[in-house]
Design an enzyme around this catalytic site. Structure first.
Site, short mmCIF file in Angstrom:
data_model
loop_
_atom_site.label_atom_id
_atom_site.label_comp_id
_atom_site.label_asym_id
_atom_site.label_seq_id
_atom_site.Cartn_x
_atom_site.Cartn_y
_atom_site.Cartn_z
N GLN A 280 -19.27 61.16 37.98
CA GLN A 280 -19.94 60.02 38.59
C GLN A 280 -19.56 58.72 37.86
O GLN A 280 -20.41 57.89 37.53
CB GLN A 280 -21.45 60.23 38.58
N SER A 281 -18.29 58.52 37.66
CA SER A 281 -17.80 57.35 36.92
C SER A 281 -17.94 56.06 37.73
O SER A 281 -17.37 55.92 38.81
CB SER A 281 -16.33 57.56 36.55
N ASN A 282 -18.68 55.10 37.18
CA ASN A 282 -18.76 53.77 37.77
C ASN A 282 -17.42 53.05 37.64
O ASN A 282 -17.02 52.29 38.52
CB ASN A 282 -19.84 52.94 37.10
N ALA B 103 -14.42 54.37 37.67
CA ALA B 103 -13.49 54.86 38.68
C ALA B 103 -13.74 54.19 40.02
O ALA B 103 -12.81 53.76 40.72
CB ALA B 103 -13.60 56.38 38.80
#
Length: 335
Positions: free
Chosen positions: A75-77, A79
């Site tokens: 859940q990378s912001n 990315a």
């Protein structure tokens, strides 16, 4: 310090708002709480990585890149904002996601930021926890070069001296906002993870000779490791900014008591903090960074860390999209 010397491309909405949190201040009985709204940077629902990407993507363009590669947790912001920046600039984007939680919940693995990565047109490649992600990005870059592409690799979180310029600039922005409204800021508190945000703030506040005390609330690493990462990057950022003398080691402080079971794993404090901000201020935090950062701030206030008459600014690093990956962390009534 003139950051206009460094290539930068406009991706966000700046300056972001600096707002009082009157209800939260009253609820906790002081100190005077403020929030710097870097969730309002505008790129793909906003977040702190936009500031970094303005410098990183400018460098990518200067190098003639036509595809960007980056990595992060599921859940990378970072990315998600990189995918949006690449779309805006007409580049391809390839994202490598590392499973750092072991969750198989479809909401976590395919909703929230992951959904937006794909919506922005990025390709998503998954890797198990513990993978050397930097190595995987470099291997992918070599394959792309062999195929005739021109890749630009962005470190996780955009946490390089180039990316950290975004938060050196944010420090200058905050100082100017405070001066314009006659506000004397005692503390600036924020969530710290890959180190770029805190390192940039350290370098920027030092360059401005500011007396604002900076406190990072750790989201993934033990205190010694986190502070070492931040200090190392702050020194390299300072050098990149052509500042003499580096930054003092005592300007780097991280409290890592609120990580809980690990990176991206919910804690009761995070759930409470996200709920309080949503219901007291109408502000959405995220469950990985800003939620744990605010949990730390609330707990430290309750423990008397700050004086009642001090002005404490919380830097909202964005990421509320990730809430859609964690619906089961919140015990909310069903309709």
């Amino acid at each position: 310090m003139d950051l206009s010397l460094f290539p930068r491309i406009s991706l966000g909405h700046f300056p972001t708002p600096l707002e009082p949190m009157t209800n939260l201040t009253a609820l906790l009985g002081g100190p005077r709480l403020w929030i710097k709204r870097d969730d309002c940077t505008g790129l793909a629902s906003g977040g702190n990585k936009t500031r970094k990407l303005e410098y990183l993507m400018a460098e990518a363009i200067a190098q003639g890149a036509n595809v960007v590669i980056t990595q992060g947790a599921t859940q990378s912001n970072h990315a998600r904002q990189t995918a949006a920046a690449a779309a805006k600039l007409g580049m391809k984007c390839m994202i490598l996601l590392e499973d750092r939680t072991g969750s198989t919940d479809p909401d976590y693995t395919d909703n929230g930021n992951v959904l937006l990565n794909r919506l922005h047109g990025a390709t998503v490649e998954r890797h198990p926890g513990g993978t050397n992600m930097q190595q995987q990005m470099e291997l992918l870059a070599e394959r792309l070069k062999a195929e005739g592409a021109r890749p630009y690799v962005i470190a996780g979180g955009g946490s390089t001296p180039v990316g950290a310029l975004g938060y050196a600039n944010a420090a200058f922005e905050l100082i100017a906002q405070a001066a314009a409204r006659g506000l004397s800021i005692d503390y600036l508190v924020h969530a710290t993870g890959s180190a770029g945000t805190q390192a940039g703030l350290v370098a920027g506040l030092h360059a401005a000779n500011s007396k604002i005390k900076l406190l990072g609330i750790g989201t993934r690493a033990p205190k010694e490791k986190q502070e070492t990462m931040v200090y190392d990057l702050a020194c390299r950022t300072s050098e990149h900014m052509r500042m003499r003398g580096g930054v003092p080691r005592e300007s780097v402080e991280a409290n890592c008591d609120y990580v809980g079971g690990g990176y991206g794993i919910p804690t009761p404090g995070m759930v409470e903090a996200v709920t309080i901000l949503a219901q007291a201020e109408g502000i959405l935090l995220d469950p990985v960074y800003s939620g744990k950062g605010m949990a730390g701030l609330i707990d430290l206030i309750r423990k008397g860390r700050f004086a009642k008459d001090e002005n404490v600014v919380f830097l909202h690093t964005g990421g509320s999209v990730a809430l859609f990956g964690y619906p089961n962390a919140f015990d909310l009534p069903k309709s």
